[in-house]
Design an enzyme around this catalytic site. Structure first.
Site, PDB file in Angstrom:
ATOM      1  N   ASP A   1       3.268  13.698  11.114  1.00 15.22           N
ATOM      2  CA  ASP A   1       3.739  14.266   9.690  1.00 15.22           C
ATOM      3  C   ASP A   1       5.211  14.476   9.438  1.00 15.22           C
ATOM      4  O   ASP A   1       5.678  13.793  10.191  1.00 15.22           O
ATOM      5  CB  ASP A   1       3.268  16.116  10.278  1.00 15.22           C
ATOM      6  CG  ASP A   1       2.575  16.828   8.973  1.00 15.22           C
ATOM      7  OD1 ASP A   1       3.387  16.746   8.127  1.00 15.22           O
ATOM      8  OD2 ASP A   1       1.509  17.030   9.373  1.00 15.22           O
TER       9      ASP A   1
ATOM     10  N   TYR B   1      -3.327  14.707  -8.511  1.00 14.58           N
ATOM     11  CA  TYR B   1      -3.910  15.004  -7.416  1.00 14.58           C
ATOM     12  C   TYR B   1      -5.093  14.026  -8.062  1.00 14.58           C
ATOM     13  O   TYR B   1      -5.779  13.635  -6.679  1.00 14.58           O
ATOM     14  CB  TYR B   1      -3.750  16.071  -7.084  1.00 14.58           C
ATOM     15  CG  TYR B   1      -5.113  16.193  -6.016  1.00 14.58           C
ATOM     16  CD1 TYR B   1      -4.822  16.297  -4.509  1.00 14.58           C
ATOM     17  CD2 TYR B   1      -5.219  16.977  -6.567  1.00 14.58           C
ATOM     18  CE1 TYR B   1      -5.345  16.505  -3.456  1.00 14.58           C
ATOM     19  CE2 TYR B   1      -6.738  17.391  -5.314  1.00 14.58           C
ATOM     20  CZ  TYR B   1      -6.654  17.188  -3.465  1.00 14.58           C
ATOM     21  OH  TYR B   1      -7.672  17.599  -2.717  1.00 14.58           O
TER      22      TYR B   1
END
Length: 260
Positions: free
Chosen positions: A33, A154
């Site tokens: 991450d 997106y």
């Protein structure tokens, strides 16, 4: 038998739920991450992607049993294009040599029910036939037009990723090498933002109108995590190139029987 999994986006949401589920099952998870994980990198950059592969290779000893590429953004910004499409593919392709050393390699990523939403043709063409620089430039144009237009970054990135999985999964490098490659397509997942929306009757009605999920409504991240864990498990021997909608029925509401 304990397996070694790489999970990107491991610090929050679906990635965190998946990591915790797999760890609870006795597996080893190498989390990736931006921060707060085993490997802290920015998957929108070439340097971050290279560092991810190098660090995972070192931490895993050169062998990975499954890659679960969850990391992504839903914001109407150009970085969404970088991580959702190019970051996911760089993760899967970059770690494929480590998967080849496993006795039961598996790979899965996260698309979205948004892949069914309207997309931007120019951005989709850049994803599928152009360069990353082309795609980012178009995404920057969409971002500059405001969030209503920028949302297409997106939806388009998720459609492009789903298409990439469909094309790629059956190639010699994946199916031919014994690696099932698939994706899931979640609908509304309960996050701090969406929890606020469903906290009132008005908010629930508005969200239901936008994203109808007749079976049980919006879901907790663990619901998607369970499906990811199965797709990445040894039990999944024959699913290849599937985009599995885990969406409370949204896909069926929107598309009806068009799949046939």
């Amino acid at each position: 038998m304990s397996r070694t999994y790489v999970v990107t986006g491991a610090a929050s949401g679906i990635g965190k739920a998946t990591s915790e589920l797999l760890t609870g099952q006795g597996h080893r998870v190498i989390g990736v991450d931006l921060k707060g994980s085993d490997v802290n990198v920015d998957l929108t950059t070439d340097d971050g992607r290279t560092a991810m592969v190098d660090q995972v290779t070192e931490l895993s000893g050169g062998v990975v049993d499954a890659v679960v590429a969850v990391a992504g953004l839903a914001a109407p910004i150009a970085a969404t294009a970088g991580v959702n499409y190019y970051g996911a593919i760089a993760t899967l392709e970059g770690l494929r040599p480590l998967l080849l050393k496993s006795d039961a390699p598996r790979a899965v990523t996260v698309a979205s029910m948004a892949s069914l939403h309207p997309h931007d043709d120019a951005l989709l063409a850049a994803f599928t036939d152009g360069t990353e620089a082309d795609a980012i430039a178009r995404a920057q144009e969409l971002q500059a037009a405001g969030p209503d237009v920028g949302y297409a970054i997106y939806s388009t990135s998720k459609q492009a990723l789903a298409r990439w999985v469909r094309r790629t999964a059956i190639t010699p490098e994946w199916a031919g090498a014994g690696i099932p490659l698939n994706a899931i397509a979640p609908a509304v997942v309960l996050t701090p933002m969406t929890r606020d929306l469903v906290a009132t009757a008005e908010g629930r009605a508005q969200l239901t109108a936008q994203v109808p999920m007749p079976l049980n409504g919006p879901m907790e991240p663990i619901v998607a995590a369970r499906l990811l864990a199965w797709l990445a498990s040894e039990e999944n021997s024959h699913l290849a190139g599937q985009v599995v909608f885990v969406d409370g029925g949204y896909d069926a509401v929107v598309r009806g029987d068009k799949t046939w």
